[in-house]
Structure formats: structure tokens, C-alpha cells
Motif scaffolding. Sequence first.
Motif, PDB file in Angstrom:
ATOM      1  N   CYS A   1      -2.196   5.308   6.419  1.00 34.17           N
ATOM      2  CA  CYS A   1      -3.489   5.397   7.446  1.00 34.17           C
ATOM      3  C   CYS A   1      -2.758   5.076   8.690  1.00 34.17           C
ATOM      4  O   CYS A   1      -2.171   4.003   8.992  1.00 34.17           O
ATOM      5  CB  CYS A   1      -4.464   4.329   7.156  1.00 34.17           C
TER       6      CYS A   1
ATOM      7  N   CYS B   1       0.753  -1.273   0.000  1.00 33.32           N
ATOM      8  CA  CYS B   1       0.071  -0.117  -0.020  1.00 33.32           C
ATOM      9  C   CYS B   1       0.779   1.222   0.055  1.00 33.32           C
ATOM     10  O   CYS B   1       1.853   1.147   0.690  1.00 33.32           O
ATOM     11  CB  CYS B   1      -1.023   0.048   1.288  1.00 33.32           C
TER      12      CYS B   1
ATOM     13  N   CYS C   1      -3.402   1.308  10.376  1.00 28.87           N
ATOM     14  CA  CYS C   1      -3.432   0.297   9.474  1.00 28.87           C
ATOM     15  C   CYS C   1      -2.066  -0.486   9.652  1.00 28.87           C
ATOM     16  O   CYS C   1      -0.996   0.302   9.606  1.00 28.87           O
ATOM     17  CB  CYS C   1      -3.592   0.767   8.082  1.00 28.87           C
TER      18      CYS C   1
HETATM   19  S1  SF4 Z   1      -6.227   1.143   5.404  1.00 29.92           S
HETATM   20 FE1  SF4 Z   1      -4.199   0.243   5.271  1.00 29.92          FE
HETATM   21  S2  SF4 Z   1      -4.293  -0.941   2.965  1.00 29.92           S
HETATM   22 FE2  SF4 Z   1      -6.141   0.484   3.313  1.00 29.92          FE
HETATM   23  S3  SF4 Z   1      -5.379   2.610   2.338  1.00 29.92           S
HETATM   24 FE3  SF4 Z   1      -4.991   2.717   4.266  1.00 29.92          FE
HETATM   25  S4  SF4 Z   1      -2.615   1.987   4.833  1.00 29.92           S
HETATM   26 FE4  SF4 Z   1      -3.493   1.219   2.663  1.00 29.92          FE
END
Ligand code: SF4
Length: 359
Positions: free
Chosen positions: A72, A68, A75
Motif C-alpha cells: 500500500c 505485511c 503505509c
Molecule cells: S495498509 Fe499496510 S499493513 Fe495494511 S495491507 Fe497495506 S501495506 Fe499491509
Amino acid sequence: MIHAANDVRDLCRRALAGGLLEEADLVTLLSARGDAAEVLFAAAREVRARRFGAVVFLYGFVYFSTYCRNECAFCFYRVDNDESPRYRKSLDEVVSICRDLAGSGVVLLDLTMGEDPVIHDDPGYAGLLELVAAVCDGGGLPVMVSPGVVPDEVLAGLRACGADWYALYQETHSPELYERLRTGQSFAARIAARRAARRAGLLVEDGILTGIGDTEADRARSIAAMREAAWEQVRVMTFVPQVGTPLADVRPAADEAELLAIAAMRLAMPRSLIPASLDVDGIRGLERRLNAGANVVTSIVPPIVGLAGVSQAELDIDEGRRTVAEVLPHLARLGLRSGTVTEYRAWLAAAHEGVEVPA
Ligand code: SF4
């Protein structure tokens, strides 16, 4: 403020009679505790029974790329986390996993990825579209795609390939909190992507995260926003702190707020599908979520093939406890049963038409 069972009972009666719950009413429901919470859960089960009978739909989950580009805060798979396992499954691997999942009794295949730069930098997203088309052709089941924010023409392409669903969670509909959670990502672009998905003919799932600094008012605002958009599926999940992330040391919340939000959503959005995710608390948390009014079980993952979950990367997966066979006895114990693919397709067809399927 903690509300007495009578306040909550009155609101539940109003919802059961088809009345509208205002945002302040939703706050009251989300603040319920003890007996008041039990009243709310019972009303949510009643609404589910009226709309869906005893049917619960089981969804298979394939996290096919854990790469990714985003950051976030909550995450495990954020770009700079060296602790998270990274893999990218090939098209053939994904098709084969989906075939196995289909054979196990799920009614939908949820293809999820991080915002993998290899896929997002591919002009036209040809690789993603090819993969989705192959799963739609080969799996024999409806497909949901969770690719992150993608251009409008890609959403149209996903629909043309045969996908039924686009899932994109806002996490919160309070802009200030959003900025702290989905660092560096546009609040408006995420909303626009869901709207574009609907215009492209896809059904849409939105969702929120709780236990992350959100208040009852934030959750009520989210529920009202999701109701106004009339998304076909809506979810709430409790934040699970992840190693290697800025929020690693946050004290994990209990699941109370999640259960109350499931029940409040069920009352506010009786027609919508509402998941009980195995990704938060594994199989042991399933019955609590179903008792709060959920009517879908998500994050069923095939064991042993090296697939991760999203908020619980490993919980119950390799032990084979996130399987259809493990879920069924829990449904039976609650007087529920798994919906068939035919029933699910009927629901989807009606949802695409914007009409209601009788229970
Ligand atoms: S939640 Fe995690 S996998 Fe989804 S966009 Fe955000 S950082 Fe990326």
C-alpha cells in the motif's frame, strides 16, 4: 465550492428530521467551512446525543504483527519498507497484553495485523484462529479482528471463535484512486470480504483515508457506499506521510476534511459507531474528533510493551498518553462518559439482531 451556513443548516435540519442526504448533499456538507462547519458539527453532536446519549466506547488496540506482504502506497509497514519496526507477538504475549488492556477499562480488543505471510500462508489460518480464540476466552471482552483479506471460511472461523467484528478498510470507494493507494490489490475482493464477513455473522467496519488526493466527491461517494452497505462501524482517518514509502514527501493535510467527514457520516449513518482515532493526531486531536460527532475512541495502546500504532507508529504510545486514564478527562470536559462493557454488549447484541438500542 464553499457553502453558506444556511445551505448546510437546511441539510442538517433534513437529516435531523430523518430525511435522506443525497450524494450531492454530502458534497455540500464536506465543503463546509467556518460557521457552516460549526453548524454541521453541532448537528452531528445532536444526532449522537439522540442515539447514544453521552456514551463513548473505548477500544484497545493490539498491533500484533507488523509484517505485511502488500505494498500500500500510504503505509509505513508495506513490504519493502526497511524503516518500519517488524515484530510478531506470540499468542501468550497477545493474551497478556489483552488482559492488561481489559483491566484498564476498554470495552473491546482490536487485534490488528498486516497481511503477515506467516499467517496468510498458513493453510486454514490455524494460528490466527487459535490466537483469536485465546483472546476471546482470556480477555473477557468483545473482540474485533483486522487481519486483511481472508477467505470466507476463515471469517466463519473467526465468528465461531467468538469474534464480534471484522474490520477491513476500503480507504476509498473510487476505483481509480484505490489503484494508486492499495497497489496490486483487488478492489472487488475487498468489498466481497466485508460482505462475506456479514454473512458469517460478524459486524463490519469499513473506513476511508483522506488527505491523499481524494476530493469531496470521492468522500461523498464513500459515505454513500458505506451507508448503502449499512456497516455497523465506519471511520475516516487523515493520511500521515510515512518515511520509506512512495508518499513520504506528500505535504500532510490538516484534519479539517477528516472532521467534516466524521460529521457527515454521523448525519448520514446515525446508528453507526464512528471512531475518533488516536492514531492520527494522538490525544491532542481527540476532542476535535469527538466534537465532530465521533462516539468511539480507538487505538488505546498499553505503554511500554513495544507495540506500534498504524499511521503513527510511536506517537504518544511509550509516554502512556494513549491510555484510558488519559482519555477520560477529555470525555468529561465535553460532557461525555465512557460506556461500560455491559452497555457495549447490549449495543452489540442489538446490532447482531439488526435492531436499535435506545440511548
Ligand atoms: S495498509 Fe499496510 S499493513 Fe495494511 S495491507 Fe497495506 S501495506 Fe499491509
